[in-house]
Design a protein around this motif. Structure first.
Motif, PDB file in Angstrom:
ATOM      1  N   MET A 145       0.821  -1.189   0.000  1.00 29.61           N
ATOM      2  CA  MET A 145       0.000   0.000   0.000  1.00 29.61           C
ATOM      3  C   MET A 145       0.870   1.260   0.000  1.00 29.61           C
ATOM      4  SD  MET A 145      -3.394   0.433   0.332  1.00 29.61           S
ATOM      5  CE  MET A 145      -4.603   1.540   0.889  1.00 29.61           C
ATOM      6  N   ALA A 146       1.946   1.229   0.736  1.00 32.83           N
ATOM      7  CA  ALA A 146       2.832   2.389   0.799  1.00 32.83           C
ATOM      8  C   ALA A 146       3.409   2.711  -0.570  1.00 32.83           C
ATOM      9  CB  ALA A 146       3.951   2.146   1.805  1.00 32.83           C
ATOM     10  N   GLU A 147       3.691   1.675  -1.359  1.00 33.29           N
ATOM     11  CA  GLU A 147       4.225   1.918  -2.694  1.00 33.29           C
ATOM     12  C   GLU A 147       3.225   2.664  -3.561  1.00 33.29           C
ATOM     13  OE1 GLU A 147       5.972  -1.269  -4.860  1.00 33.29           O
ATOM     14  OE2 GLU A 147       7.043  -2.004  -3.121  1.00 33.29           O
ATOM     15  N   GLU A 148       1.937   2.329  -3.463  1.00 32.35           N
ATOM     16  CA  GLU A 148       0.924   3.023  -4.257  1.00 32.35           C
ATOM     17  C   GLU A 148       0.870   4.495  -3.882  1.00 32.35           C
ATOM     18  OE1 GLU A 148      -2.877   1.106  -4.147  1.00 32.35           O
ATOM     19  OE2 GLU A 148      -1.977  -0.871  -4.408  1.00 32.35           O
ATOM     20  N   THR A 149       0.942   4.797  -2.593  1.00 33.65           N
ATOM     21  CA  THR A 149       0.929   6.187  -2.137  1.00 33.65           C
ATOM     22  C   THR A 149       2.156   6.911  -2.667  1.00 33.65           C
ATOM     23  OG1 THR A 149      -0.237   5.518  -0.149  1.00 33.65           O
ATOM     24  CG2 THR A 149       0.825   7.676  -0.112  1.00 33.65           C
ATOM     25  N   SER A 150       3.305   6.261  -2.588  1.00 33.70           N
ATOM     26  CA  SER A 150       4.536   6.855  -3.075  1.00 33.70           C
ATOM     27  C   SER A 150       4.443   7.130  -4.574  1.00 33.70           C
ATOM     28  CB  SER A 150       5.715   5.933  -2.776  1.00 33.70           C
ATOM     29  OG  SER A 150       6.889   6.472  -3.322  1.00 33.70           O
ATOM     30  N   THR A 151       3.895   6.191  -5.335  1.00 38.54           N
ATOM     31  CA  THR A 151       3.754   6.373  -6.772  1.00 38.54           C
ATOM     32  C   THR A 151       2.820   7.532  -7.084  1.00 38.54           C
ATOM     33  OG1 THR A 151       4.142   4.036  -7.124  1.00 38.54           O
ATOM     34  CG2 THR A 151       3.133   5.230  -8.928  1.00 38.54           C
ATOM     35  N   ALA A 152       1.714   7.641  -6.354  1.00 38.62           N
ATOM     36  CA  ALA A 152       0.780   8.751  -6.571  1.00 38.62           C
ATOM     37  C   ALA A 152       1.459  10.071  -6.265  1.00 38.62           C
ATOM     38  CB  ALA A 152      -0.470   8.568  -5.711  1.00 38.62           C
ATOM     39  N   THR A 153       2.253  10.112  -5.187  1.00 40.00           N
ATOM     40  CA  THR A 153       2.973  11.336  -4.835  1.00 40.00           C
ATOM     41  C   THR A 153       4.012  11.652  -5.902  1.00 40.00           C
ATOM     42  OG1 THR A 153       2.646  10.878  -2.500  1.00 40.00           O
ATOM     43  CG2 THR A 153       4.370  12.434  -3.055  1.00 40.00           C
ATOM     44  N   ASP A 154       4.732  10.643  -6.366  1.00 39.41           N
ATOM     45  CA  ASP A 154       5.720  10.854  -7.414  1.00 39.41           C
ATOM     46  C   ASP A 154       5.049  11.385  -8.679  1.00 39.41           C
ATOM     47  OD1 ASP A 154       7.643   9.951  -5.693  1.00 39.41           O
ATOM     48  OD2 ASP A 154       7.823   7.966  -6.597  1.00 39.41           O
ATOM     49  N   THR A 155       3.888  10.837  -9.022  1.00 40.39           N
ATOM     50  CA  THR A 155       3.162  11.290 -10.202  1.00 40.39           C
ATOM     51  C   THR A 155       2.737  12.741 -10.042  1.00 40.39           C
ATOM     52  OG1 THR A 155       2.402   9.053 -10.602  1.00 40.39           O
ATOM     53  CG2 THR A 155       1.197  10.805 -11.701  1.00 40.39           C
ATOM     54  N   THR A 156       2.247  13.102  -8.862  1.00 39.99           N
ATOM     55  CA  THR A 156       1.831  14.475  -8.600  1.00 39.99           C
ATOM     56  C   THR A 156       3.035  15.416  -8.683  1.00 39.99           C
ATOM     57  OG1 THR A 156       0.035  13.711  -7.193  1.00 39.99           O
ATOM     58  CG2 THR A 156       0.715  15.996  -6.917  1.00 39.99           C
ATOM     59  N   ALA A 157       4.145  15.023  -8.084  1.00 38.81           N
ATOM     60  CA  ALA A 157       5.354  15.841  -8.123  1.00 38.81           C
ATOM     61  C   ALA A 157       5.862  15.981  -9.556  1.00 38.81           C
ATOM     62  CB  ALA A 157       6.429  15.242  -7.226  1.00 38.81           C
ATOM     63  N   GLU A 158       5.802  14.893 -10.299  1.00 40.06           N
ATOM     64  CA  GLU A 158       6.263  14.925 -11.688  1.00 40.06           C
ATOM     65  C   GLU A 158       5.363  15.833 -12.530  1.00 40.06           C
ATOM     66  OE1 GLU A 158       6.388  13.589 -15.876  1.00 40.06           O
ATOM     67  OE2 GLU A 158       4.781  13.089 -14.504  1.00 40.06           O
ATOM     68  N   LEU A 159       4.066  15.778 -12.293  1.00 38.78           N
ATOM     69  CA  LEU A 159       3.131  16.648 -13.006  1.00 38.78           C
ATOM     70  C   LEU A 159       3.381  18.107 -12.645  1.00 38.78           C
ATOM     71  CD1 LEU A 159       0.713  17.149 -14.855  1.00 38.78           C
ATOM     72  CD2 LEU A 159      -0.779  16.664 -12.894  1.00 38.78           C
ATOM     73  N   GLN A 160       3.605  18.388 -11.356  1.00 37.92           N
ATOM     74  CA  GLN A 160       3.924  19.757 -10.939  1.00 37.92           C
ATOM     75  C   GLN A 160       5.179  20.255 -11.649  1.00 37.92           C
ATOM     76  OE1 GLN A 160       2.714  22.150  -8.726  1.00 37.92           O
ATOM     77  NE2 GLN A 160       0.823  21.010  -8.413  1.00 37.92           N
ATOM     78  N   ASP A 161       6.197  19.390 -11.746  1.00 42.39           N
ATOM     79  CA  ASP A 161       7.434  19.776 -12.441  1.00 42.39           C
ATOM     80  C   ASP A 161       7.163  20.095 -13.908  1.00 42.39           C
ATOM     81  OD1 ASP A 161       8.913  19.436 -10.138  1.00 42.39           O
ATOM     82  OD2 ASP A 161       9.734  17.482 -10.719  1.00 42.39           O
ATOM     83  N   ARG A 162       6.324  19.291 -14.551  1.00 36.87           N
ATOM     84  CA  ARG A 162       6.019  19.547 -15.962  1.00 36.87           C
ATOM     85  C   ARG A 162       5.191  20.821 -16.128  1.00 36.87           C
ATOM     86  NH1 ARG A 162       3.068  15.709 -18.564  1.00 36.87           N
ATOM     87  NH2 ARG A 162       2.417  14.656 -16.677  1.00 36.87           N
ATOM     88  N   MET A 163       4.318  21.104 -15.163  1.00 41.52           N
ATOM     89  CA  MET A 163       3.545  22.351 -15.222  1.00 41.52           C
ATOM     90  C   MET A 163       4.470  23.549 -15.047  1.00 41.52           C
ATOM     91  SD  MET A 163       0.041  21.275 -13.197  1.00 41.52           S
ATOM     92  CE  MET A 163      -0.768  22.860 -13.360  1.00 41.52           C
TER      93      MET A 163
END
Length: 113
Positions: A1-19
């Motif tokens: 479960m922790a990995e899914e949360t980490s992946t979602a956070t990584d995706t959000t951070a990556e999207l913020q970087d692209r924005m």
């Protein structure tokens, strides 16, 4: 479960970087520096395909505000997750040269005391 949360956070951070990268393509035509380095972008969010950019201007009644809004409105739309862009201009906190990145201060020859 922790990995899914980490992946979602990584995706959000990556999207913020692209924005942020997309908004760095928006250059203030008077100063020749992008709005991110000028410290005019206060925040970004994405909800249901709508990117909200919270920003300010260097002065109330900025003569190029409409030009900047048009440029900001098109930059994030290049991202596949973004269908529409909403710009939220705020005046608090007020912008000051201290909000500029070191790069912008050096490029503009602004020396902070």
């Amino acid at each position: 479960m922790a990995e899914e949360t980490s992946t979602a956070t990584d995706t959000t951070a990556e999207l913020q970087d692209r924005m942020i990268d997309a908004l760095q393509s928006v250059i203030d035509p008077e100063l020749g520096i992008d709005l991110v380095n000028l410290g005019l972008i206060y925040g970004m969010s994405l909800t249901d395909g709508v990117a909200t950019v919270t920003m300010t201007l260097t002065t109330v009644g900025c003569p190029i505000s409409q030009v900047l809004e048009n440029m900001i409105g098109t930059a994030p739309e290049k991202l596949p997750e973004v269908n529409n862009v909403k710009i939220d201009i705020v005046w608090e906190p007020a912008w000051s040269p201290s909000k500029m990145s070191r790069y912008a201060r050096v490029a503009l020859g602004y020396h902070m005391g």
